[in-house]
Design a protein around this motif. Structure first.
Motif, PDB file in Angstrom:
ATOM      1  N   ARG A 272      25.332 -14.590  29.448  1.00 56.85           N
ATOM      2  CA  ARG A 272      25.128 -14.562  27.997  1.00 56.85           C
ATOM      3  C   ARG A 272      23.693 -14.954  27.626  1.00 56.85           C
ATOM      4  O   ARG A 272      23.085 -14.341  26.750  1.00 56.85           O
ATOM      5  CB  ARG A 272      26.133 -15.481  27.294  1.00 56.85           C
ATOM      6  N   THR A 273      23.144 -15.936  28.295  1.00 55.26           N
ATOM      7  CA  THR A 273      21.773 -16.375  28.019  1.00 55.26           C
ATOM      8  C   THR A 273      20.776 -15.269  28.344  1.00 55.26           C
ATOM      9  O   THR A 273      19.873 -14.975  27.552  1.00 55.26           O
ATOM     10  CB  THR A 273      21.445 -17.649  28.828  1.00 55.26           C
ATOM     11  N   ALA A 274      20.925 -14.653  29.525  1.00 54.51           N
ATOM     12  CA  ALA A 274      20.010 -13.574  29.922  1.00 54.51           C
ATOM     13  C   ALA A 274      20.108 -12.400  28.948  1.00 54.51           C
ATOM     14  O   ALA A 274      19.085 -11.886  28.475  1.00 54.51           O
ATOM     15  CB  ALA A 274      20.324 -13.124  31.342  1.00 54.51           C
ATOM     16  N   TYR A 275      21.321 -11.984  28.633  1.00 54.69           N
ATOM     17  CA  TYR A 275      21.516 -10.860  27.719  1.00 54.69           C
ATOM     18  C   TYR A 275      20.951 -11.175  26.330  1.00 54.69           C
ATOM     19  O   TYR A 275      20.224 -10.365  25.744  1.00 54.69           O
ATOM     20  CB  TYR A 275      22.999 -10.511  27.613  1.00 54.69           C
ATOM     21  N   ASP A 276      21.301 -12.351  25.807  1.00 54.40           N
ATOM     22  CA  ASP A 276      20.842 -12.712  24.466  1.00 54.40           C
ATOM     23  C   ASP A 276      19.326 -12.691  24.368  1.00 54.40           C
ATOM     24  O   ASP A 276      18.761 -12.208  23.387  1.00 54.40           O
ATOM     25  CB  ASP A 276      21.379 -14.087  24.060  1.00 54.40           C
ATOM     26  N   GLN A 277      18.642 -13.211  25.393  1.00 53.04           N
ATOM     27  CA  GLN A 277      17.176 -13.207  25.341  1.00 53.04           C
ATOM     28  C   GLN A 277      16.642 -11.787  25.418  1.00 53.04           C
ATOM     29  O   GLN A 277      15.676 -11.449  24.752  1.00 53.04           O
ATOM     30  CB  GLN A 277      16.573 -14.057  26.467  1.00 53.04           C
ATOM     31  N   TRP A 278      17.273 -10.940  26.216  1.00 52.59           N
ATOM     32  CA  TRP A 278      16.800  -9.554  26.331  1.00 52.59           C
ATOM     33  C   TRP A 278      16.892  -8.833  24.999  1.00 52.59           C
ATOM     34  O   TRP A 278      16.094  -7.953  24.711  1.00 52.59           O
ATOM     35  CB  TRP A 278      17.596  -8.805  27.402  1.00 52.59           C
ATOM     36  N   THR A 279      17.853  -9.196  24.151  1.00 57.95           N
ATOM     37  CA  THR A 279      17.997  -8.531  22.851  1.00 57.95           C
ATOM     38  C   THR A 279      16.881  -8.923  21.882  1.00 57.95           C
ATOM     39  O   THR A 279      16.749  -8.298  20.833  1.00 57.95           O
ATOM     40  CB  THR A 279      19.354  -8.841  22.194  1.00 57.95           C
ATOM     41  N   GLN A 280      16.100  -9.922  22.222  1.00 60.55           N
ATOM     42  CA  GLN A 280      15.005 -10.376  21.361  1.00 60.55           C
ATOM     43  C   GLN A 280      13.725  -9.622  21.731  1.00 60.55           C
ATOM     44  O   GLN A 280      12.796 -10.176  22.312  1.00 60.55           O
ATOM     45  CB  GLN A 280      14.823 -11.888  21.489  1.00 60.55           C
ATOM     46  N   LEU A 281      13.691  -8.344  21.382  1.00 61.12           N
ATOM     47  CA  LEU A 281      12.598  -7.469  21.797  1.00 61.12           C
ATOM     48  C   LEU A 281      11.233  -7.945  21.327  1.00 61.12           C
ATOM     49  O   LEU A 281      10.240  -7.771  22.023  1.00 61.12           O
ATOM     50  CB  LEU A 281      12.863  -6.047  21.308  1.00 61.12           C
ATOM     51  N   LYS A 282      11.181  -8.555  20.151  1.00 55.44           N
ATOM     52  CA  LYS A 282       9.892  -9.036  19.640  1.00 55.44           C
ATOM     53  C   LYS A 282       9.262 -10.100  20.531  1.00 55.44           C
ATOM     54  O   LYS A 282       8.053 -10.314  20.486  1.00 55.44           O
ATOM     55  CB  LYS A 282      10.042  -9.578  18.214  1.00 55.44           C
ATOM     56  N   SER A 283      10.064 -10.750  21.372  1.00 57.09           N
ATOM     57  CA  SER A 283       9.518 -11.787  22.262  1.00 57.09           C
ATOM     58  C   SER A 283       8.927 -11.200  23.547  1.00 57.09           C
ATOM     59  O   SER A 283       8.276 -11.914  24.302  1.00 57.09           O
ATOM     60  CB  SER A 283      10.598 -12.822  22.610  1.00 57.09           C
ATOM     61  N   PHE A 284       9.124  -9.922  23.822  1.00 54.93           N
ATOM     62  CA  PHE A 284       8.650  -9.332  25.075  1.00 54.93           C
ATOM     63  C   PHE A 284       7.150  -9.560  25.337  1.00 54.93           C
ATOM     64  O   PHE A 284       6.777  -9.846  26.466  1.00 54.93           O
ATOM     65  CB  PHE A 284       8.982  -7.847  25.133  1.00 54.93           C
ATOM     66  N   PRO A 285       6.276  -9.441  24.326  1.00 53.93           N
ATOM     67  CA  PRO A 285       4.856  -9.680  24.614  1.00 53.93           C
ATOM     68  C   PRO A 285       4.557 -11.112  25.095  1.00 53.93           C
ATOM     69  O   PRO A 285       3.511 -11.341  25.705  1.00 53.93           O
ATOM     70  CB  PRO A 285       4.178  -9.411  23.274  1.00 53.93           C
TER      71      PRO A 285
END
Length: 173
Positions: free
Chosen positions: A15-28
């Motif tokens: 759940r933690t890995a998936y939830d963070q991946w959904t935060q596309l704006k944080s990718f940079p």
């Protein structure tokens, strides 16, 4: 098109890995090639990627998304043809395997940077997955989440809550 697949095991719950991946704006913040991500619509994103002074932009549509399972996308620009899927699989209560599978055309996203070969593209994907691993393991928890479902490019309505009883409490006796 050629296919690239890379997998990494991460020491956080699925759940933690998936939830963070959904935060596309944080990718940079953790991906060196991703310079910017904007959410155009619920299922459409605009990406700016680059290496050194070279920058390219493309639009992608999220076509499938299932919480704690997968996110699949396809590019909408002919010039940057690619599609892919990120899948999440729990291997233990505090461990997750993340697999990225991309099909990249002759002018796909990674090839935009420098006419990258298949092997160079594979190394970029492997490196960026490693950056994600370091980032989320360092945080220990997701910085946000989007838990919705997308099917065929359309956001699905959330499951309705069951109706509540109008009786204040069940009678006894």
């Amino acid at each position: 098109m050629h296919t690239i697949e890379e997998t990494v095991e991460i020491a956080v719950p699925v759940r933690t890995a998936y939830d963070q991946w959904t935060q596309l704006k944080s990718f940079p913040r953790f991906m060196s090639a991703v310079k910017r991500v904007d959410q155009v619509r619920p299922t459409v994103t605009r990406w700016v990627i680059g290496c050194g002074p070279v920058r390219r932009a493309f639009t992608a549509e999220i076509v499938e998304q299932r919480p704690d399972s997968c996110v699949a996308w396809q590019s909408l620009d002919r010039r940057t043809s690619h599609r892919g899927e990120v899948s999440f699989r729990s291997t233990a209560p505090d461990r997750t395997t993340v697999t990225v599978r991309m099909e990249v055309g002759p002018h796909g996203a990674a090839a935009l940077l420098m006419g990258a070969s298949r092997e160079v593209t594979r190394r970029v994907v492997r490196s960026e997955l490693g950056h994600f691993k370091e980032f989320i393991e360092g945080l220990g928890e997701a910085g946000g989440a989007w838990r919705g479902t997308i099917r065929n490019g359309h956001v699905q309505p959330a499951e309705p809550e069951p109706p509540r009883s109008r009786v204040a409490r069940w009678p006894t006796g």
